[in-house]
Design a protein around this motif. Structure first.
Motif, PDB file in Angstrom:
ATOM      1  N   GLY A   1       0.826  -1.214   0.000  1.00  0.00           N
ATOM      2  CA  GLY A   1       0.000   0.000   0.000  1.00  0.00           C
ATOM      3  C   GLY A   1       0.853   1.254   0.000  1.00  0.00           C
ATOM      4  O   GLY A   1       0.387   2.317  -0.400  1.00  0.00           O
ATOM      5  N   GLN A   2       2.118   1.125   0.449  1.00  0.00           N
ATOM      6  CA  GLN A   2       3.023   2.277   0.377  1.00  0.00           C
ATOM      7  C   GLN A   2       3.642   2.372  -1.028  1.00  0.00           C
ATOM      8  O   GLN A   2       3.431   1.498  -1.882  1.00  0.00           O
ATOM      9  CB  GLN A   2       4.148   2.139   1.411  1.00  0.00           C
ATOM     10  N   SER A   3       4.419   3.430  -1.238  1.00  0.00           N
ATOM     11  CA  SER A   3       5.133   3.603  -2.508  1.00  0.00           C
ATOM     12  C   SER A   3       6.617   3.732  -2.223  1.00  0.00           C
ATOM     13  O   SER A   3       7.016   4.005  -1.093  1.00  0.00           O
ATOM     14  CB  SER A   3       4.703   4.893  -3.195  1.00  0.00           C
TER      15      SER A   3
ATOM     16  N   TYR B   1       6.229   5.095  -7.151  1.00  0.00           N
ATOM     17  CA  TYR B   1       5.616   3.884  -7.712  1.00  0.00           C
ATOM     18  C   TYR B   1       5.036   3.043  -6.582  1.00  0.00           C
ATOM     19  O   TYR B   1       5.705   2.815  -5.562  1.00  0.00           O
ATOM     20  CB  TYR B   1       6.653   3.075  -8.500  1.00  0.00           C
ATOM     21  N   SER B   2       3.819   2.578  -6.767  1.00  0.00           N
ATOM     22  CA  SER B   2       3.163   1.754  -5.742  1.00  0.00           C
ATOM     23  C   SER B   2       3.862   0.417  -5.593  1.00  0.00           C
ATOM     24  O   SER B   2       4.215  -0.222  -6.594  1.00  0.00           O
ATOM     25  CB  SER B   2       1.720   1.468  -6.145  1.00  0.00           C
TER      26      SER B   2
ATOM     27  N   THR C   1       7.206  -3.329  -8.269  1.00  0.00           N
ATOM     28  CA  THR C   1       6.206  -2.359  -8.689  1.00  0.00           C
ATOM     29  C   THR C   1       5.742  -2.672 -10.104  1.00  0.00           C
ATOM     30  O   THR C   1       6.209  -3.639 -10.728  1.00  0.00           O
ATOM     31  CB  THR C   1       6.742  -0.914  -8.570  1.00  0.00           C
TER      32      THR C   1
ATOM     33  N   PRO D   1      -1.040  -2.123  -5.842  1.00  0.00           N
ATOM     34  CA  PRO D   1      -1.107  -2.458  -4.412  1.00  0.00           C
ATOM     35  C   PRO D   1      -2.011  -3.655  -4.131  1.00  0.00           C
ATOM     36  O   PRO D   1      -1.781  -4.384  -3.149  1.00  0.00           O
ATOM     37  CB  PRO D   1      -1.680  -1.182  -3.773  1.00  0.00           C
TER      38      PRO D   1
ATOM     39  N   CYS E   1      -7.959   2.602  -6.266  1.00  0.00           N
ATOM     40  CA  CYS E   1      -6.629   3.015  -6.747  1.00  0.00           C
ATOM     41  C   CYS E   1      -6.587   3.031  -8.271  1.00  0.00           C
ATOM     42  O   CYS E   1      -6.988   2.072  -8.928  1.00  0.00           O
ATOM     43  CB  CYS E   1      -5.562   2.054  -6.220  1.00  0.00           C
TER      44      CYS E   1
ATOM     45  N   GLU F   1      -6.424   6.262  -3.522  1.00  0.00           N
ATOM     46  CA  GLU F   1      -5.130   6.677  -4.102  1.00  0.00           C
ATOM     47  C   GLU F   1      -5.331   6.803  -5.601  1.00  0.00           C
ATOM     48  O   GLU F   1      -5.339   5.797  -6.320  1.00  0.00           O
ATOM     49  CB  GLU F   1      -4.054   5.613  -3.847  1.00  0.00           C
TER      50      GLU F   1
END
Ligand code: NAP
Length: 324
Positions: free
Chosen positions: A60-62, A82-83, A100, A173, A267, A322
């Motif tokens: 869920g972070q990039s 980039y996810s 990613t 994600p 997303c 997102e």
């Protein structure tokens, strides 16, 4: 029943700042598309072992990528985010290899733009996406991050059910989240219900389709739905966007969205949330997901203008958005 606002984990942030990026090494870089298409999307795996990113990137972070070279003004290229497409335990189970889903940005050259950037054969080629897509195993890449603290899976994953809604590379994600929920090396598969809705122009543009089809056939609680926008459907009707799929199949999606356990994640393309908000508000399914401002409340959501929705509709506790 009261709605369960998900409790989110504390995510580490900015362990590798732009001023002090880390060096990752590409492990693999292959197409993740279902078929031949006008687009080019890859699944890129990068080894970050021995760097502060190792074991510290949550799904869920990039992470950021610093492309080499300079822009037409002679400045170094800005960081691009980039996810993360892998579970929090990485591709390797130990958080050493992250991944990613870059898509080559290609457009016709527009000489009137202020800084049109590099061109080939009259085409504008996005700097970082094309850099990432052509990397080969063994290549080094400068990385920053991680970033993001809200688009995360809840701490207690079994307390919730999940609706993941993606367009295009917004699926990144959800690959990691679906894997984390269903194939966690320590916890095994969750019994929670998971619905993944994916929007793509053509069937050939579906991303990670084999993975999701495989998960759906293996796990009764994982449901994979696709909305193909530019193909005629088997019943002769026109293609559809993701919110139209929700609308058409409201008998199925209504009870899931009404369930207070459900957390909604959106997303992908900026604007995709507009139709979803309208459809959900029309079916009175917004409770817990978004607040409708005073000016819009009492009006028919079908009449809402995108600008009114941007100003007057705000995501709340059980809705993570997102979009770019
Ligand atoms: P794409 O393949 O061009 O489009 C995916 C699908 O969405 C197509 O079927 C498209 O239909 C449809 N679509 C277009 N407008 C829509 C709308 N208003 N509502 C619903 N569906 C709509 O997508 P892409 O090029 O991969 O773009 C993905 C986007 O996601 C990029 O902007 C990227 O920056 C973003 N992204 C964000 C994150 C993040 O926030 N962390 C991560 C990854 C990607 P038609 O083209 O047929 O109209």
């Amino acid at each position: 029943m009261t709605a369960d606002i998900p409790v989110l984990p504390d995510a580490a942030k900015n362990l590798a700042p732009v001023k002090d990026p880390v060096i990752g090494r590409v492990v693999s870089n292959n197409s993740c598309m279902k078929g031949k298409s006008a687009s080019f999307v890859r699944h890129t795996e990068i080894d970050v072992s021995g760097t502060p990113l190792e074991g510290n990137c949550l799904v869920g972070q990039s992470f950021g990528v610093l492309a080499p070279g300079k822009d037409p003004k002679g400045k170094t290229h800005k960081v691009r985010l980039y996810s993360i497409a892998c579970p929090s335990y990485g591709e390797d189970g130990e958080g050493k290899i992250i991944s990613t889903t870059p898509k080559r940005f290609i457009d016709e050259f527009n000489a009137e733009e202020k800084s049109p950037g590099p061109t080939e054969n009259g085409l504008f080629l996005g700097v970082c996406s094309n850099y990432l897509c052509k990397l080969e195993p063994g290549d080094k890449v400068k990385l920053t991050g991680p970033s993001g603290k809200r688009f995360l899976l809840p701490v207690d994953r079994d307390k919730h059910d999940y609706v993941f809604i993606a367009t295009g590379t917004g699926i990144a994600p959800f690959r990691g989240m679906a894997m984390e929920l269903l194939s966690h090396p320590d916890h095994g598969p969750t019994t929670s219900q998971i619905h993944l809705l994916m929007g793509a122009p053509y069937t050939s543009d579906l991303l990670y389709d084999d993975l999701f089809t495989g998960l759906a056939s293996k796990h009764d609680n994982f449901h994979y739905h696709t909305a193909i926008s530019r193909e005629t459907r088997p019943d002769g009707s026109r293609g559809c966007y993701i919110h139209q799929l929700v609308d058409e199949q409201i008998a199925q999606f209504g009870p899931i969205l009404e369930n207070p356990r459900t957390v909604l994640y959106i997303c992908g393309l900026a604007g995709m949330q507009i139709g979803l908000y309208q459809s959900m508000a029309h079916h009175k399914l917004n409770n817990g997901y978004f607040k409708i401002g005073e000016k819009l409340s009492g009006t028919d959501p079908i009449d809402w203008e995108p600008s009114q929705i941007r100003r007057g509709v705000k995501a709340t506790g059980r809705c993570m958005v997102e979009v770019y």
